[in-house]
Design a protein around this motif. Structure first.
Motif, short mmCIF file in Angstrom:
data_model
loop_
_atom_site.label_atom_id
_atom_site.label_comp_id
_atom_site.label_asym_id
_atom_site.label_seq_id
_atom_site.Cartn_x
_atom_site.Cartn_y
_atom_site.Cartn_z
N SER A 1 11.54 -1.23 -79.96
CA SER A 1 11.77 -0.88 -78.56
C SER A 1 11.06 0.39 -78.13
CB SER A 1 13.28 -0.73 -78.29
OG SER A 1 13.78 0.49 -78.82
N ARG A 2 10.43 1.08 -79.07
CA ARG A 2 9.75 2.33 -78.76
C ARG A 2 8.25 2.21 -79.06
NH1 ARG A 2 13.62 6.38 -78.22
NH2 ARG A 2 15.68 5.83 -79.02
N GLY A 3 7.44 2.38 -78.04
CA GLY A 3 6.00 2.38 -78.27
C GLY A 3 5.58 3.62 -79.05
N PHE A 4 4.40 3.54 -79.68
CA PHE A 4 3.92 4.68 -80.47
C PHE A 4 2.41 4.57 -80.64
CE2 PHE A 4 5.39 1.28 -83.28
CZ PHE A 4 4.30 1.06 -84.11
N TRP A 5 1.80 5.68 -81.02
CA TRP A 5 0.40 5.68 -81.40
C TRP A 5 0.32 5.60 -82.92
CZ3 TRP A 5 1.56 8.86 -77.11
CH2 TRP A 5 0.79 8.61 -75.95
N MET A 6 -0.60 4.79 -83.44
CA MET A 6 -0.81 4.70 -84.88
C MET A 6 -2.28 4.95 -85.18
SD MET A 6 0.05 1.56 -87.53
CE MET A 6 1.70 2.05 -88.00
N GLU A 7 -2.53 5.69 -86.28
CA GLU A 7 -3.91 5.93 -86.70
C GLU A 7 -4.57 4.60 -87.08
OE1 GLU A 7 -6.01 8.36 -86.80
OE2 GLU A 7 -4.88 10.24 -86.75
N LYS A 8 -5.76 4.38 -86.53
CA LYS A 8 -6.46 3.13 -86.84
C LYS A 8 -6.95 3.10 -88.29
CE LYS A 8 -9.69 3.49 -83.69
NZ LYS A 8 -10.92 3.23 -82.89
N ARG B 1 -6.35 -7.38 -84.55
CA ARG B 1 -6.65 -7.49 -83.12
C ARG B 1 -6.22 -6.25 -82.34
NH1 ARG B 1 -2.95 -12.46 -81.02
NH2 ARG B 1 -4.18 -13.50 -82.63
N TRP B 2 -5.38 -5.39 -82.94
CA TRP B 2 -4.99 -4.15 -82.29
C TRP B 2 -5.86 -2.97 -82.72
CZ3 TRP B 2 1.08 -4.72 -82.66
CH2 TRP B 2 1.48 -5.68 -81.74
N GLY B 3 -6.89 -3.25 -83.52
CA GLY B 3 -7.83 -2.20 -83.89
C GLY B 3 -7.43 -1.36 -85.07
N LEU B 4 -6.53 -1.87 -85.92
CA LEU B 4 -6.10 -1.15 -87.11
C LEU B 4 -6.84 -1.67 -88.34
CD1 LEU B 4 -2.26 -1.22 -86.37
CD2 LEU B 4 -3.84 0.68 -85.95
N TYR B 5 -7.39 -0.76 -89.12
CA TYR B 5 -8.17 -1.12 -90.30
C TYR B 5 -7.38 -0.94 -91.60
CZ TYR B 5 -12.29 -0.94 -87.26
OH TYR B 5 -13.21 -1.16 -86.25
N GLY C 1 -1.59 5.36 -100.77
CA GLY C 1 -1.91 6.38 -99.78
C GLY C 1 -0.97 6.22 -98.60
N PHE C 2 -1.45 6.48 -97.39
CA PHE C 2 -0.58 6.35 -96.21
C PHE C 2 -1.40 6.44 -94.94
CE2 PHE C 2 -0.96 10.85 -97.04
CZ PHE C 2 -0.82 11.51 -95.84
N ARG C 3 -0.78 6.01 -93.84
CA ARG C 3 -1.29 6.26 -92.50
C ARG C 3 -0.15 6.81 -91.67
NH1 ARG C 3 -4.49 1.98 -90.33
NH2 ARG C 3 -4.33 0.99 -92.36
N VAL C 4 -0.47 7.43 -90.56
CA VAL C 4 0.57 8.10 -89.77
C VAL C 4 0.66 7.47 -88.39
CG1 VAL C 4 0.27 10.27 -91.02
CG2 VAL C 4 -1.01 9.87 -88.89
N LEU C 5 1.78 7.73 -87.75
CA LEU C 5 1.92 7.41 -86.33
C LEU C 5 2.38 8.66 -85.60
CD1 LEU C 5 5.17 7.09 -85.48
CD2 LEU C 5 4.91 4.88 -86.57
N ASP D 1 -6.69 13.09 -80.61
CA ASP D 1 -7.25 12.28 -81.69
C ASP D 1 -7.58 10.89 -81.15
OD1 ASP D 1 -7.88 10.81 -83.93
OD2 ASP D 1 -6.12 11.41 -85.08
N THR D 2 -8.87 10.62 -81.01
CA THR D 2 -9.28 9.33 -80.43
C THR D 2 -9.14 8.17 -81.40
OG1 THR D 2 -11.58 9.79 -81.04
CG2 THR D 2 -10.89 10.44 -78.82
N ASN D 3 -8.78 8.44 -82.64
CA ASN D 3 -8.55 7.37 -83.62
C ASN D 3 -7.11 6.85 -83.58
OD1 ASN D 3 -11.16 7.19 -84.70
ND2 ASN D 3 -10.79 8.95 -86.03
N LEU D 4 -6.33 7.33 -82.66
CA LEU D 4 -4.97 6.82 -82.50
C LEU D 4 -4.98 5.62 -81.56
CD1 LEU D 4 -3.07 10.21 -82.20
CD2 LEU D 4 -2.63 8.49 -83.96
#
Length: 308
Positions: free
Chosen positions: A90-97, A228-232, A298-302, A57-60
């Motif tokens: 302390s834990r990195g993650f991917w989040m949906e933009k 600035r991190w690309g999250l809408y 609503g919601f967004r996911v990581l 998923d390139t939107n992460l």
């Protein structure tokens, strides 16, 4: 962007020792320094870095671990109950933009519970955020998407989609900023989908603007500026369910807080299409019954490795 690595540790180097995922970290430049805040003292751990493939998923968007000041300063108008405290993620993650859209939800669950459709006199637009989803619906979506994408080989078998914790949400929303919004110290009509008749300035509070824009409905995700991190849509459109029970903040600095142990309401964040600007601030805390289904949540996911 740099390669993402799984930083893993073991307590020894024999063949019987197992490597445990500690965090995800993105390489930035020629040298990178990371300190494990959970390392035991006394004791020792051995570490290694293993590159991980980018999600299908390139939107992460990858969110690097770090430390930030959560909550609002005492001089931020209308910010009661948001006591500042230091939080380390302390834990990195991917989040949906983007927020989970009506189309995303239908593709996974097979239904679209949203209010803003032609059935209620609005234009059909599957890029609007899904709403009228309870906290249970949101977590069920995460579980179903995890199962489906694992089966298709799109994510590693130890990775899961889930809701962000409240602290992960604010950390991602702020994107390194310390002002009331990632846009700055104020929020004015036209800058996000909220009730633009009630603008906000951190030094004055709510400002009435009779000509402000109030759309009275959701808008397609990504219609306004990202942080600035690309999250809408971290400001307005729909509130976002978080993983945590709503409860009092800790009195001191914490690492990866998970919220209250129990409670009656789940945290919601970010404001919505009918919110006054002050409730769209980065530090503002909302809560709702996890069983409620309303047209402004609503919601967004990581995506991250499952917790050990």
């Amino acid at each position: 962007m740099g390669t993402v690595y799984s930083i893993q540790y073991a307590t020894g180097l024999s063949s019987t020792n197992q490597w445990v995922d500690r965090t995800l970290l993105q390489a930035q430049g020629a040298s990178n320094l990371w300190t494990d805040p959970s390392a035991p003292t006394p004791g020792q751990r051995f570490y290694r870095a293993v590159s991980v493939p980018a999600p299908a998923d390139t939107n992460l968007v990858f969110i690097q671990p770090g430390t930030f000041m959560m909550g609002s300063p005492t001089n931020e108008a209308e910010g009661a109950g948001e006591t500042q405290h230091t939080v380390t993620i302390s834990r990195g993650f991917w989040m949906e933009k983007y927020l989970v859209t009506q189309g995303d939800y239908f593709a996974v669950v097979g239904s679209n519970p949203s209010y803003f459709t032609s059935a209620n006199g609005y234009s059909d637009d599957l890029t609007r955020p899904v709403e009228r989803v309870s906290w249970f619906d949101a977590t069920n979506y995460c579980a179903m998407r995890t199962q489906q994408e694992r089966a298709a080989g799109l994510i590693p078998t130890n990775y899961v989609y889930r809701l962000p914790t409240e602290s992960e949400w604010e950390y991602a929303d702020r994107a390194g900023t310390t002002t009331a919004f990632y846009l700055g110290s104020g929020l004015h009509s036209g800058k996000a989908n909220f009730d633009g008749q009630y603008e906000y300035d951190a030094t004055m509070g709510t400002i009435y603007n009779a000509g402000g824009i109030f759309l009275a409905q959701t808008t397609a995700v990504g219609s306004y500026a990202a942080n600035r991190w690309g999250l809408y849509d971290m400001i307005g459109n729909v509130f976002e369910w978080c993983q945590d029970w709503y409860g009092a903040y800790p009195g001191a600095g914490v690492i990866d807080p998970q919220g209250a142990i129990t409670g009656s309401y789940r945290v919601i964040r970010g404001g919505d299409w009918r919110s006054l600007a002050w409730s769209c601030r980065s530090a503002d805390r909302g809560d709702d019954d996890p069983g409620y289904r309303v047209s402004d949540i609503g919601f967004r996911v990581l995506l991250a490795p499952g917790q050990p």
